[in-house]
Design an enzyme around this catalytic site. Structure first.
Site, PDB file in Angstrom:
ATOM      1  N   ASP A  74       3.380   2.948 -12.172  1.00  0.00           N
ATOM      2  CA  ASP A  74       3.218   1.921 -11.152  1.00  0.00           C
ATOM      3  C   ASP A  74       4.345   2.149 -10.153  1.00  0.00           C
ATOM      4  OD1 ASP A  74       3.211  -0.340  -9.542  1.00  0.00           O
ATOM      5  OD2 ASP A  74       2.744  -1.716 -11.176  1.00  0.00           O
ATOM      6  N   TYR A 173      -3.829  -4.256   7.348  1.00  0.00           N
ATOM      7  CA  TYR A 173      -4.167  -2.837   7.249  1.00  0.00           C
ATOM      8  C   TYR A 173      -3.535  -2.072   8.410  1.00  0.00           C
ATOM      9  CZ  TYR A 173      -6.964   1.375   6.468  1.00  0.00           C
ATOM     10  OH  TYR A 173      -7.367   2.668   6.215  1.00  0.00           O
ATOM     11  N   LYS A 177      -0.687   0.935   7.844  1.00  0.00           N
ATOM     12  CA  LYS A 177      -0.833   2.324   8.277  1.00  0.00           C
ATOM     13  C   LYS A 177       0.200   2.679   9.337  1.00  0.00           C
ATOM     14  CE  LYS A 177      -3.921   2.984   5.299  1.00  0.00           C
ATOM     15  NZ  LYS A 177      -3.545   3.739   4.077  1.00  0.00           N
TER      16      LYS A 177
END
Length: 303
Positions: A74, A173, A177
């Site tokens: 993880d 999002y 990015k």
């Protein structure tokens, strides 16, 4: 078949599926030993609740001609990443290629402004998309920089040029990015004095396992999806971006790309590799010149 990466060691962080799996397998095909990390194993699923596992990816790496090693990690847990890098050092004594492709969330809410979005989901998305890359770089780069000519690949969605003028249909999002782009930019400045190369790399419209499932098709009959979404004709398999990374890793002059924002389609034109079907899709040029202006789907000249 030549294996230009024989003797090289790669870590593909986030190699369970999609671009990460494609990259890991193609590095294996070039002869590399590839550590494949992620949370999804045969005995434990991640929050993605998908069937793909890191063991499957590692087996595909080995079948392709390399050596695949699956390690459940993880990447939000610093101790697990530290232990991973210590294991790579103990077993291999070096790291030559680091690929940060960690994502692993279904929490993105599309077409919602930030004030209507679920804040917990949004912040979780940022942690998975950004914090993981930072944590992995913190622990892995000292090992990579011990060998001259190391390569760091930050994987994102969209070139810098495209994302600079296009909103990605979700505040979180879009931010995620954009942050990965800046990570690549910062790493390029930090590793340059040590003789390493850092780049930002994006696939085009990726035929990931998830995307194929959304359209109800497989890699074998993916063109059937163009009946529902004609522009899907420009899509590419995960092997395409994988071959881009393998080409970069095998290039003795890879430093010419240092600090740049690259795409699989762009690199295919330079290195001459193709997608599985023998074509060379150039998705981001297609997006700008065909899809976004609302023109009819036509990939002539773009693959």
């Amino acid at each position: 078949m030549t294996q230009p990466l024989a003797g090289k060691v790669a870590l593909v962080a986030g190699g369970t599926r999609g671009a990460g799996r494609g990259i890991a397998v193609q590095l294996g095909a070039a002869g590399a030993t590839v550590y494949v990390t992620g949370r999804s194993t045969r005995s434990q699923k991640s929050e993605m609740n998908r069937p793909e596992t890191i063991e499957e990816t590692a087996e595909q790496v080995t079948a392709a001609g390399g050596r695949g090693i699956a390690v459940q990690v993880d990447h939000l847990v610093p101790e697990q990443v530290r232990d991973l890098v210590e294991r790579v050092d103990e077993e291999q004594g070096a790291l030559h290629v680091l690929v940060n492709d960690i994502w692993g969330t279904t929490a993105v809410e599309w077409q919602k402004p930030v004030w209507e979005s679920d804040l917990d989901k949004g912040l979780h998305t940022l942690r998975l998309a950004v914090d993981t890359h930072v944590i992995t770089s913190h622990f892995a780069l000292p090992l990579l920089l011990r060998s001259p000519g190391g390569l760091v690949v930050e994987v994102t969605d969209g070139t810098n040029e495209y994302n600079a003028v296009n909103y990605r249909n979700s505040f979180f999002y879009d931010l995620a990015k954009g942050a990965v782009s800046r990570i690549a930019f910062a790493l390029a400045h930090e590793v340059e004095p040590h003789g390493a190369t850092a780049v930002l790399l994006t696939p085009g419209w990726l035929r990931s396992e998830f995307m194929l499932g959304e359209f109800g098709v497989t890699e074998e009959n993916w063109r059937d999806a163009t009946k529902f979404q004609p522009h899907f004709a420009i899509s590419e398999s995960p092997a395409y971006v994988g071959r881009a990374v393998a080409a970069l890793a095998a290039d003795p002059d890879v430093s010419r790309w240092h600090g740049q924002s690259l795409s699989s389609g762009q690199l295919a034109q330079v290195y001459g590799f193709t997608d599985l079907d023998g074509s060379r899709p150039d998705a981001w040029r297609y997006m700008v010149e065909v899809q976004d202006p609302g023109k009819p789907a036509d990939t002539t000249g773009y693959r």
